[in-house]
Design a protein around this motif. Structure first.
Motif, PDB file in Angstrom:
ATOM      1  N   PHE A  93       0.828  -1.199   0.000  1.00 10.02           N
ATOM      2  CA  PHE A  93       0.000   0.000   0.000  1.00 10.02           C
ATOM      3  C   PHE A  93       0.869   1.259   0.000  1.00 10.02           C
ATOM      4  O   PHE A  93       2.017   1.250   0.436  1.00 10.02           O
ATOM      5  CB  PHE A  93      -0.883   0.031   1.252  1.00 10.02           C
ATOM      6  N   ASN A  94       0.268   2.338  -0.456  1.00 12.03           N
ATOM      7  CA  ASN A  94       0.830   3.671  -0.310  1.00 12.03           C
ATOM      8  C   ASN A  94      -0.243   4.550   0.316  1.00 12.03           C
ATOM      9  O   ASN A  94      -1.374   4.565  -0.147  1.00 12.03           O
ATOM     10  CB  ASN A  94       1.242   4.268  -1.667  1.00 12.03           C
ATOM     11  N   SER A 101       1.085  -3.785   4.038  1.00 14.55           N
ATOM     12  CA  SER A 101       1.068  -4.819   2.997  1.00 14.55           C
ATOM     13  C   SER A 101       0.020  -5.866   3.318  1.00 14.55           C
ATOM     14  O   SER A 101      -0.464  -5.969   4.451  1.00 14.55           O
ATOM     15  CB  SER A 101       2.444  -5.501   2.898  1.00 14.55           C
ATOM     16  N   ILE A 102      -0.312  -6.633   2.296  1.00 12.64           N
ATOM     17  CA  ILE A 102      -1.171  -7.812   2.458  1.00 12.64           C
ATOM     18  C   ILE A 102      -0.491  -8.955   1.723  1.00 12.64           C
ATOM     19  O   ILE A 102      -0.161  -8.835   0.532  1.00 12.64           O
ATOM     20  CB  ILE A 102      -2.576  -7.579   1.897  1.00 12.64           C
ATOM     21  N   ASN A 103      -0.289 -10.060   2.433  1.00 16.59           N
ATOM     22  CA  ASN A 103       0.330 -11.239   1.834  1.00 16.59           C
ATOM     23  C   ASN A 103      -0.713 -12.347   1.691  1.00 16.59           C
ATOM     24  O   ASN A 103      -1.422 -12.670   2.649  1.00 16.59           O
ATOM     25  CB  ASN A 103       1.498 -11.738   2.687  1.00 16.59           C
ATOM     26  N   PHE A 113      -1.808  -9.514   7.162  1.00 16.42           N
ATOM     27  CA  PHE A 113      -1.755  -8.058   7.089  1.00 16.42           C
ATOM     28  C   PHE A 113      -0.509  -7.574   7.827  1.00 16.42           C
ATOM     29  O   PHE A 113      -0.181  -8.066   8.914  1.00 16.42           O
ATOM     30  CB  PHE A 113      -3.001  -7.449   7.746  1.00 16.42           C
ATOM     31  N   ASN A 114       0.198  -6.608   7.238  1.00 21.15           N
ATOM     32  CA  ASN A 114       1.380  -5.995   7.869  1.00 21.15           C
ATOM     33  C   ASN A 114       2.429  -7.042   8.268  1.00 21.15           C
ATOM     34  O   ASN A 114       2.885  -7.080   9.419  1.00 21.15           O
ATOM     35  CB  ASN A 114       0.979  -5.179   9.109  1.00 21.15           C
ATOM     36  N   LEU A 206      -0.783  -2.922  -5.775  1.00 26.26           N
ATOM     37  CA  LEU A 206       0.091  -3.676  -6.674  1.00 26.26           C
ATOM     38  C   LEU A 206       1.148  -4.459  -5.918  1.00 26.26           C
ATOM     39  O   LEU A 206       1.425  -4.184  -4.742  1.00 26.26           O
ATOM     40  CB  LEU A 206       0.781  -2.714  -7.656  1.00 26.26           C
ATOM     41  N   GLN A 207       1.760  -5.413  -6.583  1.00 24.45           N
ATOM     42  CA  GLN A 207       2.810  -6.231  -5.979  1.00 24.45           C
ATOM     43  C   GLN A 207       4.117  -5.433  -5.886  1.00 24.45           C
ATOM     44  O   GLN A 207       4.392  -4.568  -6.695  1.00 24.45           O
ATOM     45  CB  GLN A 207       3.045  -7.492  -6.816  1.00 24.45           C
TER      46      GLN A 207
END
Length: 207
Positions: A93-94, A101-103, A113-114, A206-207
């Motif tokens: 994320f920005n 982030s999300i994995n 998450f994170n 996006l990745q």
């Protein structure tokens, strides 16, 4: 001489009688022709069966056309397979008030998450292709709102471990192919702070 004349007269009467009988016995060809012509000019049975055959063909053709259209529509739906990213992908994320982030890990059916932060939280994950739907997203690069059609749905389940954040389970996520040929993840707008007419708009990551 008188006898010869009498013989000729008798012969003439006999010939006339034979001709008349022959004329009466001969079939009336004109009547026969008229009946034959009438019969072929009015083929009622043939004309009644012809439209039924045509109708049957029309139904068959329409049914085939419908199947082809449905098949084509199925092929154009944007679906994502876990094989495309090896079952493991991270999206970043920005911005403020959103996860780092999300994995996604479809090998273990988990979503994180994170990851690798003090706010890390891990949940069960279900990935499935559902009927296509149209959503709006804030584009990752420009933040402009655009419409995309999605099918591959990620459902966040029970929390396994990590920090408690109910915002992480606020709705489904969607995977789709972007115009650059890569994968995008659409998530709920965790940050909020949008006008009422934009509350449905998701975030593209996006990745």
């Amino acid at each position: 001489m008188k006898k010869i004349f009498m013989l000729c007269l008798v012969a003439s009467f006999l010939l006339a009688g034979c001709n008349q009988e022959s004329s009466n016995d001969s079939p009336d060809t004109s009547t026969s022709k008229s009946i034959t012509t009438e019969s072929s000019a009015n083929p009622s049975q043939n004309s009644s069966s012809a439209p039924q055959t045509s109708s049957s063909l029309d139904v068959s053709t329409n049914h085939s056309s419908t199947e082809t259209t449905a098949s084509t529509a199925q092929q154009t739906v944007d679906t994502v397979s876990s094989n495309e990213f090896g079952g493991y992908a991270t999206f970043y994320f920005n911005g403020m008030n959103v996860p780092d982030s999300i994995n996604i890990n479809t090998n273990t059916n988990q979503i994180t998450f994170n990851a690798d932060t003090h706010s890390e939280a891990i949940y069960t994950l279900t990935m499935q292709n559902l009927p296509a739907k149209t959503i709006r997203v804030f584009s990752a690069n420009t933040n402009e709102i655009r419409t995309v059609k999605v099918s591959t749905t990620l459902t966040v389940g029970e929390q396994i471990s990590g920090a408690i954040n109910s915002n992480n389970q606020s709705g489904d996520l969607y995977l789709f192919h972007n115009k650059q040929g890569g994968l995008s993840l659409a998530t709920p707008n965790y940050a909020g702070n949008v006008p009422e007419d934009q509350t449905d708009v998701m975030i593209e990551v996006l990745q």
